[in-house]
Design a protein around this motif. Structure first.
Motif, PDB file in Angstrom:
ATOM      1  N   LYS A   1     -59.026  -0.139  39.575  1.00 27.38           N
ATOM      2  CA  LYS A   1     -59.442  -0.924  40.742  1.00 27.38           C
ATOM      3  C   LYS A   1     -60.938  -0.800  40.986  1.00 27.38           C
ATOM      4  CE  LYS A   1     -56.342   0.870  43.572  1.00 27.38           C
ATOM      5  NZ  LYS A   1     -55.563   1.137  44.817  1.00 27.38           N
ATOM      6  N   ALA A   2     -61.462   0.420  40.870  1.00 30.15           N
ATOM      7  CA  ALA A   2     -62.883   0.651  41.151  1.00 30.15           C
ATOM      8  C   ALA A   2     -63.774  -0.085  40.155  1.00 30.15           C
ATOM      9  CB  ALA A   2     -63.181   2.148  41.139  1.00 30.15           C
ATOM     10  N   VAL A   3     -63.436  -0.003  38.872  1.00 27.39           N
ATOM     11  CA  VAL A   3     -64.269  -0.620  37.839  1.00 27.39           C
ATOM     12  C   VAL A   3     -64.225  -2.145  37.962  1.00 27.39           C
ATOM     13  CG1 VAL A   3     -64.504  -1.006  35.351  1.00 27.39           C
ATOM     14  CG2 VAL A   3     -64.129   1.308  36.230  1.00 27.39           C
ATOM     15  N   THR A   4     -63.049  -2.703  38.209  1.00 25.41           N
ATOM     16  CA  THR A   4     -62.935  -4.166  38.271  1.00 25.41           C
ATOM     17  C   THR A   4     -63.648  -4.749  39.496  1.00 25.41           C
ATOM     18  OG1 THR A   4     -60.750  -3.921  39.332  1.00 25.41           O
ATOM     19  CG2 THR A   4     -60.794  -4.284  36.948  1.00 25.41           C
ATOM     20  N   LYS A   5     -63.856  -3.934  40.512  1.00 23.02           N
ATOM     21  CA  LYS A   5     -64.556  -4.409  41.704  1.00 23.02           C
ATOM     22  C   LYS A   5     -66.065  -4.208  41.627  1.00 23.02           C
ATOM     23  CE  LYS A   5     -60.741  -3.512  44.929  1.00 23.02           C
ATOM     24  NZ  LYS A   5     -60.292  -2.662  46.084  1.00 23.02           N
ATOM     25  N   ARG A   6     -66.520  -3.430  40.667  1.00 21.70           N
ATOM     26  CA  ARG A   6     -67.928  -3.023  40.607  1.00 21.70           C
ATOM     27  C   ARG A   6     -68.768  -4.063  39.874  1.00 21.70           C
ATOM     28  NH1 ARG A   6     -70.563   1.442  42.995  1.00 21.70           N
ATOM     29  NH2 ARG A   6     -72.236   2.200  41.659  1.00 21.70           N
ATOM     30  N   ASP A   7     -69.818  -4.521  40.514  1.00 24.20           N
ATOM     31  CA  ASP A   7     -70.759  -5.417  39.839  1.00 24.20           C
ATOM     32  C   ASP A   7     -71.444  -4.658  38.707  1.00 24.20           C
ATOM     33  OD1 ASP A   7     -70.166  -7.459  41.616  1.00 24.20           O
ATOM     34  OD2 ASP A   7     -71.866  -7.019  42.941  1.00 24.20           O
ATOM     35  N   GLY A   8     -71.616  -5.326  37.590  1.00 20.68           N
ATOM     36  CA  GLY A   8     -72.292  -4.708  36.470  1.00 20.68           C
ATOM     37  C   GLY A   8     -71.378  -3.942  35.541  1.00 20.68           C
ATOM     38  N   MET A   9     -70.069  -3.975  35.799  1.00 23.65           N
ATOM     39  CA  MET A   9     -69.094  -3.327  34.925  1.00 23.65           C
ATOM     40  C   MET A   9     -67.976  -4.310  34.583  1.00 23.65           C
ATOM     41  SD  MET A   9     -68.642   0.525  36.483  1.00 23.65           S
ATOM     42  CE  MET A   9     -70.088   1.496  36.954  1.00 23.65           C
ATOM     43  N   GLU A  10     -67.462  -4.165  33.370  1.00 20.15           N
ATOM     44  CA  GLU A  10     -66.336  -4.987  32.928  1.00 20.15           C
ATOM     45  C   GLU A  10     -65.299  -4.082  32.280  1.00 20.15           C
ATOM     46  OE1 GLU A  10     -65.225  -8.640  29.836  1.00 20.15           O
ATOM     47  OE2 GLU A  10     -67.272  -7.851  29.955  1.00 20.15           O
ATOM     48  N   LEU A  11     -64.064  -4.144  32.754  1.00 17.54           N
ATOM     49  CA  LEU A  11     -62.974  -3.389  32.147  1.00 17.54           C
ATOM     50  C   LEU A  11     -62.463  -4.178  30.946  1.00 17.54           C
ATOM     51  CD1 LEU A  11     -61.124  -0.922  32.284  1.00 17.54           C
ATOM     52  CD2 LEU A  11     -59.580  -2.268  33.743  1.00 17.54           C
ATOM     53  N   VAL A  12     -62.620  -3.615  29.750  1.00 17.07           N
ATOM     54  CA  VAL A  12     -62.305  -4.363  28.534  1.00 17.07           C
ATOM     55  C   VAL A  12     -61.044  -3.876  27.840  1.00 17.07           C
ATOM     56  CG1 VAL A  12     -64.711  -4.997  28.148  1.00 17.07           C
ATOM     57  CG2 VAL A  12     -63.798  -2.908  27.091  1.00 17.07           C
ATOM     58  N   ALA A  13     -60.557  -2.660  28.168  1.00 17.49           N
ATOM     59  CA  ALA A  13     -59.379  -2.147  27.474  1.00 17.49           C
ATOM     60  C   ALA A  13     -58.811  -0.946  28.208  1.00 17.49           C
ATOM     61  CB  ALA A  13     -59.730  -1.758  26.034  1.00 17.49           C
ATOM     62  N   ALA A  14     -57.531  -0.674  27.918  1.00 20.38           N
ATOM     63  CA  ALA A  14     -56.863   0.530  28.409  1.00 20.38           C
ATOM     64  C   ALA A  14     -56.191   1.218  27.233  1.00 20.38           C
ATOM     65  CB  ALA A  14     -55.824   0.176  29.472  1.00 20.38           C
ATOM     66  N   LEU A  15     -56.157   2.556  27.293  1.00 22.43           N
ATOM     67  CA  LEU A  15     -55.513   3.353  26.244  1.00 22.43           C
ATOM     68  C   LEU A  15     -54.319   4.065  26.845  1.00 22.43           C
ATOM     69  CD1 LEU A  15     -55.717   4.469  23.286  1.00 22.43           C
ATOM     70  CD2 LEU A  15     -56.949   6.420  24.274  1.00 22.43           C
ATOM     71  N   ASP A  16     -53.159   3.963  26.178  1.00 24.82           N
ATOM     72  CA  ASP A  16     -51.942   4.611  26.642  1.00 24.82           C
ATOM     73  C   ASP A  16     -51.318   5.390  25.494  1.00 24.82           C
ATOM     74  OD1 ASP A  16     -49.232   5.071  27.884  1.00 24.82           O
ATOM     75  OD2 ASP A  16     -50.074   3.728  29.398  1.00 24.82           O
ATOM     76  N   TYR A  17     -50.558   6.425  25.831  1.00 27.38           N
ATOM     77  CA  TYR A  17     -49.948   7.242  24.775  1.00 27.38           C
ATOM     78  C   TYR A  17     -48.689   6.602  24.201  1.00 27.38           C
ATOM     79  CZ  TYR A  17     -46.280   8.860  27.972  1.00 27.38           C
ATOM     80  OH  TYR A  17     -45.212   8.925  28.830  1.00 27.38           O
TER      81      TYR A  17
END
Length: 265
Positions: free
Chosen positions: A20-36
């Motif tokens: 949530k924090a990264v997706t709301k932050r200007d200047g940042m883009e969430l490009v991937a997630a890593l799961d086990y």
């Protein structure tokens, strides 16, 4: 410049807050997630995230890096996975921001050397809460004058390591200014093993694990006729997000490993 961010452990309590924090932050883009494990193709498929969050999920870090080219990997996983994630990221020129604790001294030394040789920034932060960082700084200052100290750290009952990374880091900072000293009565005897807590250079660390807690710590300093208590409480995981975002930005400007957010603020 937009910072491309991947998050390991996005489904966890800290990880979902970081999403949530990264997706709301200007200047940042969430490009991937890593799961086990395989939980879906994108975060949009998971009920805990918005249906329009089309961020791909990977189970292999090398593949994640190859396909999405992140600048930063935020790791909020577990002590069993974090070392390998951090090492792979550094070797692939991705800058780790790590909130997971449980590294051995040998692992930290290896990662420090790897970061310096590759000139890739890395931040490992036992605690991202700004108030907790100040608590540790104040405790180090107080220990110069009140060397009799005990640390009580309190966390939720799902936490895997004890003492916490924050408790251990606090003890390490205090030890920098405090001569090793055995506390308590010289003939003290525990009638139940562990009653006095862990022994770190003579100071004691006590770990409390209970449901309902998030992350809390108090440092007690005793002196003649007085007691000084320095305490910090995180009531929810949103309290850590300011520090996480700060580290994502800061790690882009350094070329070595920094252990502890107190070294940056």
């Amino acid at each position: 410049m937009t910072i491309r961010v991947a998050i390991a452990g996005a489904r966890g309590r800290m990880g979902s807050e970081a999403v949530k924090a990264v997706t709301k932050r200007d200047g940042m883009e969430l490009v991937a997630a890593l799961d086990y494990k395989r939980v879906g193709d994108s975060l949009a498929e998971l009920e805990i995230f918005p249906p329009n969050l089309n961020v791909p999920i990977f189970t292999n870090l090398d593949q994640l890096i190859e396909d999405t080219r992140p600048d930063v990997l935020i790791d909020l996983t577990n002590p069993q996975s974090v070392y390998e994630h951090t090492k792979v990221a550094l070797m692939r020129n991705v800058r780790p921001v790590v909130g997971t604790t449980g590294f051995t001294d040998e692992q930290l030394n290896e990662l420090k050397t790897l970061a310096e040789n590759s000139k890739v920034g890395c931040i490992i932060a036992p605690n991202f809460a700004i108030g907790a960082i100040l608590m540790m700084k104040f405790a180090k200052e107080a220990a110069k004058y009140l060397p009799d100290v005990e640390i009580i750290e309190l966390h939720h009952d799902r936490k895997l390591d004890a003492p916490s990374g924050t408790g251990l880091k606090t003890a390490q900072l205090i030890a920098e200014v405090r001569n090793e000293k055995k506390q308590g009565h010289p003939s003290e005897k525990e009638t139940i093993d562990g009653a006095r807590g862990a022994d770190f250079e003579g100071m004691r660390i006590h770990s409390v694990r209970l449901p309902g807690l998030v992350a809390h710590q108090e440092v007690l300093f005793g002196g003649d006729g007085q007691l000084l208590t320095i305490r910090h409480d995180s009531y929810n995981r949103e309290s850590f997000m300011g520090g996480v975002l700060y580290c994502v930005e800061a790690v882009m400007t350094i070329e070595n490993l920094v252990y502890g957010l107190e070294n940056l603020i």
